[in-house]
Enzyme design. Structure first.
Site, mmCIF file in Angstrom:
data_model
loop_
_atom_site.group_PDB
_atom_site.id
_atom_site.type_symbol
_atom_site.label_atom_id
_atom_site.label_comp_id
_atom_site.label_asym_id
_atom_site.label_seq_id
_atom_site.Cartn_x
_atom_site.Cartn_y
_atom_site.Cartn_z
ATOM 1 N N ASN A 46 0.849 -1.185 0.000
ATOM 2 C CA ASN A 46 0.000 0.000 0.000
ATOM 3 C C ASN A 46 0.891 1.243 0.000
ATOM 4 O O ASN A 46 1.952 1.265 0.622
ATOM 5 C CB ASN A 46 -1.007 0.000 1.154
ATOM 6 C CG ASN A 46 -0.392 -0.123 2.528
ATOM 7 O OD1 ASN A 46 0.654 -0.719 2.707
ATOM 8 N ND2 ASN A 46 -1.064 0.443 3.523
ATOM 9 N N ILE A 47 0.467 2.233 -0.748
ATOM 10 C CA ILE A 47 1.226 3.472 -0.898
ATOM 11 C C ILE A 47 0.285 4.623 -0.577
ATOM 12 O O ILE A 47 -0.591 4.969 -1.380
ATOM 13 C CB ILE A 47 1.793 3.616 -2.336
ATOM 14 C CG1 ILE A 47 2.634 2.380 -2.690
ATOM 15 C CG2 ILE A 47 2.625 4.903 -2.436
ATOM 16 C CD1 ILE A 47 3.066 2.318 -4.151
ATOM 17 N N GLU A 48 0.452 5.175 0.617
ATOM 18 C CA GLU A 48 -0.409 6.278 1.045
ATOM 19 C C GLU A 48 0.149 7.607 0.550
ATOM 20 O O GLU A 48 1.298 7.703 0.120
ATOM 21 C CB GLU A 48 -0.538 6.264 2.571
ATOM 22 C CG GLU A 48 -1.264 5.011 3.059
ATOM 23 C CD GLU A 48 -1.462 4.965 4.571
ATOM 24 O OE1 GLU A 48 -0.881 5.796 5.294
ATOM 25 O OE2 GLU A 48 -2.208 4.078 5.013
ATOM 26 N N CYS A 57 -3.961 0.572 -2.674
ATOM 27 C CA CYS A 57 -3.762 -0.645 -1.878
ATOM 28 C C CYS A 57 -2.700 -1.560 -2.487
ATOM 29 O O CYS A 57 -2.451 -1.550 -3.689
ATOM 30 C CB CYS A 57 -5.059 -1.428 -1.803
ATOM 31 S SG CYS A 57 -6.451 -0.528 -1.123
ATOM 32 N N GLU A 59 -2.846 -4.787 -2.952
ATOM 33 C CA GLU A 59 -3.381 -5.778 -3.886
ATOM 34 C C GLU A 59 -3.437 -5.207 -5.298
ATOM 35 O O GLU A 59 -3.085 -5.871 -6.272
ATOM 36 C CB GLU A 59 -4.800 -6.208 -3.471
ATOM 37 C CG GLU A 59 -4.891 -6.847 -2.099
ATOM 38 C CD GLU A 59 -5.184 -5.839 -0.984
ATOM 39 O OE1 GLU A 59 -4.608 -4.722 -1.005
ATOM 40 O OE2 GLU A 59 -5.971 -6.183 -0.082
ATOM 41 N N CYS A 88 -10.081 -4.716 0.522
ATOM 42 C CA CYS A 88 -11.198 -3.765 0.493
ATOM 43 C C CYS A 88 -12.057 -4.010 -0.742
ATOM 44 O O CYS A 88 -11.687 -4.768 -1.646
ATOM 45 C CB CYS A 88 -10.672 -2.331 0.506
ATOM 46 S SG CYS A 88 -10.048 -1.752 -1.086
ATOM 47 N N CYS A 91 -10.404 -3.390 -4.218
ATOM 48 C CA CYS A 91 -9.481 -4.455 -4.619
ATOM 49 C C CYS A 91 -10.228 -5.713 -5.029
ATOM 50 O O CYS A 91 -9.830 -6.404 -5.958
ATOM 51 C CB CYS A 91 -8.496 -4.752 -3.503
ATOM 52 S SG CYS A 91 -7.308 -3.407 -3.291
HETATM 53 ZN ZN LIG Z 1 -7.872 -2.325 -1.399
#
Ligand SMILES: [Zn+2]
Length: 135
Positions: A46-48, A57, A59, A88, A91
């Protein structure tokens, strides 16, 4: 490679990726690894972003890496979090695009398998290509 060996390898790759997650805001790191039908594995994290909605996300990063490498059929995807969180909704929809039968392994950072499921179980009655083509 035996099925359980492949599962272990996929979870291991997802756990390795987990270490590289960029999650300074939620502190909820996620690592993923998707197994293409040719045996190649693509990982993702995940890359915020400080602009929160731009976050992506793990995935989807893994799947998009695979798709951009020309892979569109997947046998399995492993997702690693600290507590065995499941993918989520976004995804799940992206996974559904590439096959409802893909196996989904949910594991924690110790490599412990929490749950084995499939995309069709995670997203029943998924919207798909067929819906667009029905007249
Ligand atoms: Zn997701």
């Amino acid at each position: 490679m035996a099925a359980n060996e492949m599962r272990e390898k996929l979870i291991e790759k997802a756990a390795e990726a987990y270490q590289k997650a960029h999650a300074p805001y939620s502190n909820y790191s996620v690592g993923a690894a998707v197994l293409a039908d040719d045996g190649e594995i693509y990982d993702g994290i995940n890359i915020e972003n400080a602009v929160y909605p731009l976050t992506i996300c793990a995935e989807r990063v893994a799947i998009f890496k695979a798709v951009s490498a020309g892979k569109k059929k997947f046998k399995a995807i492993a997702v690693v979090t600290k507590n065995g969180g499941t993918p989520c909704g976004s995804c799940r929809q992206v996974m559904a695009e590439f096959g409802l039968d893909t196996v989904v392994y949910i594991a924690d950072t110790s490599g412990k398998l929490i749950q084995t499921t499939t995309v069709s179980e995670l997203l029943p009655n998924a919207f798909g290509e067929g819906d667009l083509n029905e007249s």
